[in-house]
Design an enzyme around this catalytic site. Structure first.
Site, PDB file in Angstrom:
ATOM      1  N   GLU A 102       0.841  -1.211   0.000  1.00  0.00           N
ATOM      2  CA  GLU A 102       0.000   0.000   0.000  1.00  0.00           C
ATOM      3  C   GLU A 102       0.873   1.258   0.000  1.00  0.00           C
ATOM      4  O   GLU A 102       0.456   2.322  -0.444  1.00  0.00           O
ATOM      5  CB  GLU A 102      -0.935   0.015   1.203  1.00  0.00           C
ATOM      6  CG  GLU A 102      -2.055   1.045   1.080  1.00  0.00           C
ATOM      7  CD  GLU A 102      -3.129   0.865   2.138  1.00  0.00           C
ATOM      8  OE1 GLU A 102      -2.862   1.159   3.318  1.00  0.00           O
ATOM      9  OE2 GLU A 102      -4.226   0.428   1.773  1.00  0.00           O
ATOM     10  N   HIS A 115       6.641 -27.071   2.219  1.00  0.00           N
ATOM     11  CA  HIS A 115       5.745 -28.135   1.737  1.00  0.00           C
ATOM     12  C   HIS A 115       4.609 -27.545   0.929  1.00  0.00           C
ATOM     13  O   HIS A 115       3.562 -28.182   0.752  1.00  0.00           O
ATOM     14  CB  HIS A 115       5.208 -28.931   2.942  1.00  0.00           C
ATOM     15  CG  HIS A 115       6.291 -29.516   3.775  1.00  0.00           C
ATOM     16  ND1 HIS A 115       6.776 -30.790   3.582  1.00  0.00           N
ATOM     17  CD2 HIS A 115       7.038 -28.976   4.763  1.00  0.00           C
ATOM     18  CE1 HIS A 115       7.755 -31.027   4.450  1.00  0.00           C
ATOM     19  NE2 HIS A 115       7.935 -29.936   5.177  1.00  0.00           N
ATOM     20  N   LYS A 152     -13.560   1.856  -3.348  1.00  0.00           N
ATOM     21  CA  LYS A 152     -14.663   2.263  -2.455  1.00  0.00           C
ATOM     22  C   LYS A 152     -15.787   2.903  -3.281  1.00  0.00           C
ATOM     23  O   LYS A 152     -16.962   2.632  -3.088  1.00  0.00           O
ATOM     24  CB  LYS A 152     -14.154   3.253  -1.420  1.00  0.00           C
ATOM     25  CG  LYS A 152     -13.263   2.641  -0.348  1.00  0.00           C
ATOM     26  CD  LYS A 152     -12.843   3.717   0.661  1.00  0.00           C
ATOM     27  CE  LYS A 152     -11.917   3.154   1.719  1.00  0.00           C
ATOM     28  NZ  LYS A 152     -11.453   4.209   2.668  1.00  0.00           N
TER      29      LYS A 152
HETATM   30  O1  LIG Z   1      -8.849   2.984   9.720  1.00  0.00           O
HETATM   31  P1  LIG Z   1      -9.756   3.274   8.557  1.00  0.00           P
HETATM   32  O2  LIG Z   1      -9.889   4.727   8.247  1.00  0.00           O
HETATM   33  O3  LIG Z   1     -11.084   2.586   8.719  1.00  0.00           O
HETATM   34  O4  LIG Z   1      -9.060   2.660   7.256  1.00  0.00           O
HETATM   35  C1  LIG Z   1      -8.852   1.280   7.158  1.00  0.00           C
HETATM   36  C2  LIG Z   1      -8.004   1.061   5.907  1.00  0.00           C
HETATM   37  O5  LIG Z   1      -8.736   1.640   4.832  1.00  0.00           O
HETATM   38  C3  LIG Z   1      -8.067   1.736   3.589  1.00  0.00           C
HETATM   39  O6  LIG Z   1      -7.904   0.465   3.062  1.00  0.00           O
HETATM   40  C4  LIG Z   1      -6.702   2.375   3.710  1.00  0.00           C
HETATM   41  O7  LIG Z   1      -6.043   2.303   2.460  1.00  0.00           O
HETATM   42  C5  LIG Z   1      -5.875   1.664   4.759  1.00  0.00           C
HETATM   43  O8  LIG Z   1      -4.610   2.309   4.893  1.00  0.00           O
HETATM   44  C6  LIG Z   1      -6.624   1.704   6.064  1.00  0.00           C
HETATM   45  O9  LIG Z   1      -5.865   1.010   7.044  1.00  0.00           O
END
Ligand SMILES: O=P(O)(O)OC[C@H]1O[C@H](O)[C@H](O)[C@@H](O)[C@@H]1O
Length: 520
Positions: A319, A348, A452
């Protein structure tokens, strides 16, 4: 030069930390350091500026402060130093109050379990800590809801069972708006309600000030809220309340965990590259993948309790480094793929390909000196299971090297809070250095937002598709034409609805286009 001479030439050991790194089985040229001198210098300069509070995440105009979490004095101003210290103290005090029974479940009993609801950096770090360094008989057990899979949620809730009454739920979300976590929170709340329990009296939020979750938890009167800051990325948040609260509740020595990270920071902040384990990792990654991630990073800890380390590093490395553009806006499609589980188990599974197949990887062995805390039986005259584990690590490294397959070996004396903190700090700084070597921003994640948004669009369309269902049945083509959406999307939505009793398939044609779906 013999292997033994090369091993000695490049071997770096921090005796005070019981740590060493062996890069001798990486096939770099001796002039690597001189060739990379300019970029190494720039990386050190960028690191100094980053730790001093520069806007090291230019795309989001943010500072990058995870190194301050284990040494608050590094933070660029008194206010931040105070906030970091006070938050750490508050998490440790809260955990102590839970252990002492000063803060109890609604039924007056001590809490016995913590349920973490989070995803990505808000779950992977706590899961690694829980698996690696939680004491044998922790004061609280732990469960995780780290996905929006109803079946997975049902299994966890069923496993907790009646213990829900003495379970404290930590809802962790930096943004406070991640849908998987929001869904997990609502599912957990429903489970408490179904058990006749008041969720608010068993819930704690770890989130950014003013986030949706912050507002919700405050309005609902939850037990507590601990802050997350915009200058700490999710994938580097383990040493914030994201990781320290759950760790402290499980009886982990949080101060030792942070001390190990701080100690590795001292060693890897400014040492010359040839003695700097973090810079050496970054240079080996650059060498192996020719600065373009052409080889995958196989993470192979020979220790069961580190089995989640590769999953943790998948987020930290991929990431951070998996980026389309560099800092000059050029399309570079950077990144390093990470996979692995544990040795000798993986011998394995996929080590056959590593030794004899496509040479598109380098291995990072993690060797833990101390085999166990208890006495060993002999499995052969004079040999223990620990001897075998060490033999398999050394044998695999040799077998790979004989076929020109590269590897790095990291060694820690034993697996404990301090040493796990060291390893995490090492990789965090290696990622920072590598990002500088390839000129990318390691601290934002634009690609995640795209997924998203597509999910939001999907849900909006799903509602319309469901509304289109009639008693007589419709094909995907008919629904798509009516709604002006992609017929294949319509087909998959109709199948999703049919699989979950929200539609029924009334006719199966000899091609998907002929399948008819009706209202349930
Ligand atoms: O902690 P939050 O704001 O819910 O985000 C949870 C995750 O969301 C996304 O995937 C971001 O890219 C991550 O870096 C983060 O850890």
């Amino acid at each position: 030069m013999s292997h033994w001479d090369r091993f000695q030439k490049y071997f770096v050991r921090y005796s005070n930390l019981g740590f060493s790194i062996d890069i001798s089985r990486m096939a770099f040229e001796d002039d690597l350091f001189s060739k990379m001198a300019g970029r190494i210098e720039s990386a050190y300069k960028a690191m100094t500026e980053l730790e001093a509070g520069a806007i090291a995440n230019p795309d989001e105009q943010r500072m990058v402060g995870h190194y301050w979490l284990r040494n608050a004095r590094l933070a660029p101003n008194d206010a931040l130093q105070q906030e970091i210290s006070e938050t750490l103290a508050a998490t440790l005090k809260f955990a102590a109050d839970i252990h002492a029974g000063t803060v109890t479940a609604a039924n007056g009993k001590k809490f016995t379990r913590v349920l973490v609801v989070g995803i990505g950096g808000s779950a992977l770090g706590p899961q690694l800590v829980a698996n690696a360094i939680t004491p044998a008989n922790p004061p609280l057990s732990i469960s995780f809801l780290d996905n929006t899979d109803p079946d997975g949620i049902d299994r966890v809730v069923a496993q907790i069972g009646d213990e829900l009454a003495t379970t404290i739920t930590l809802v962790i979300s930096k943004s406070g708006g991640t849908k998987e976590t929001r869904n997990g929170m609502l599912e957990a709340e429903a489970a408490y309600k179904a058990a006749g329990l008041d969720f608010a009296k068993h819930a704690v939020a770890v989130t950014g000030a003013g986030s949706e979750l912050d507002k919700h938890s405050t309005a609902q009167g939850w037990l507590a809220r601990f802050p997350m800051w915009d200058w700490v990325g999710g994938r580097t948040s383990l040493m914030s309340a994201v990781g320290t609260l759950a760790a402290a509740l499980q009886g982990v020595d949080v101060l030792q965990f942070l001390a190990g990270a701080a100690a590795m920071d001292v060693e890897t902040r400014q040492r010359p590259a040839s003695e700097n384990a973090a810079m050496l990792l970054a240079l080996m990654w650059h060498h192996a993948g020719k600065g373009q991630g052409l080889k995958d990073m196989v993470v192979l800890p020979y220790k069961d309790r580190l089995v989640l380390f590769s999953k943790y590093l998948q987020q930290l490395v991929m990431e951070s480094l998996g980026k389309e553009h560099d800092l000059d806006g050029k399309v570079v499609n950077q990144g390093i793929a990470v996979y692995g589980n544990k040795g000798s188990t993986d011998q394995h599974a996929y080590v056959q390909q590593l030794r004899d197949g496509v040479n598109n990887f380098f291995v990072t062995f993690i060797e833990v000196g101390k085999a166990r805390d208890t006495a060993s039986i002999e499995v052969d005259p004079g040999f223990t299971t620990g001897d075998y584990l060490q033999g398999f690590l050394r044998g695999t490294r040799k077998a790979l090297a004989e076929k020109g397959r590269e590897s790095i070996t990291l060694n820690i004396s034993e697996l404990n809070a301090f040493n796990l903190g060291m390893l995490i700090a090492l990789f965090e700084r290696a990622v920072s250095f590598y990002a500088s070597l390839v000129n990318i921003n390691a601290y934002h994640q634009p690609g995640v937002e795209a997924g998203k948004k597509a999910a939001t669009d999907f849900l909006a369309q799903l509602a319309k598709v469901r509304a289109e269902l009639t008693v007589t049945g419709r094909t995907a083509d008919e629904v798509a034409a009516k709604l002006g959406i992609d017929p294949e999307d319509a087909y998959h939505m109709l199948n999703h609805l049919a699989a979950n009793a929200q539609a029924k398939m009334v006719l199966t044609g000899d091609s998907p286009a002929l399948d008819q779906f009706a209202a349930p």
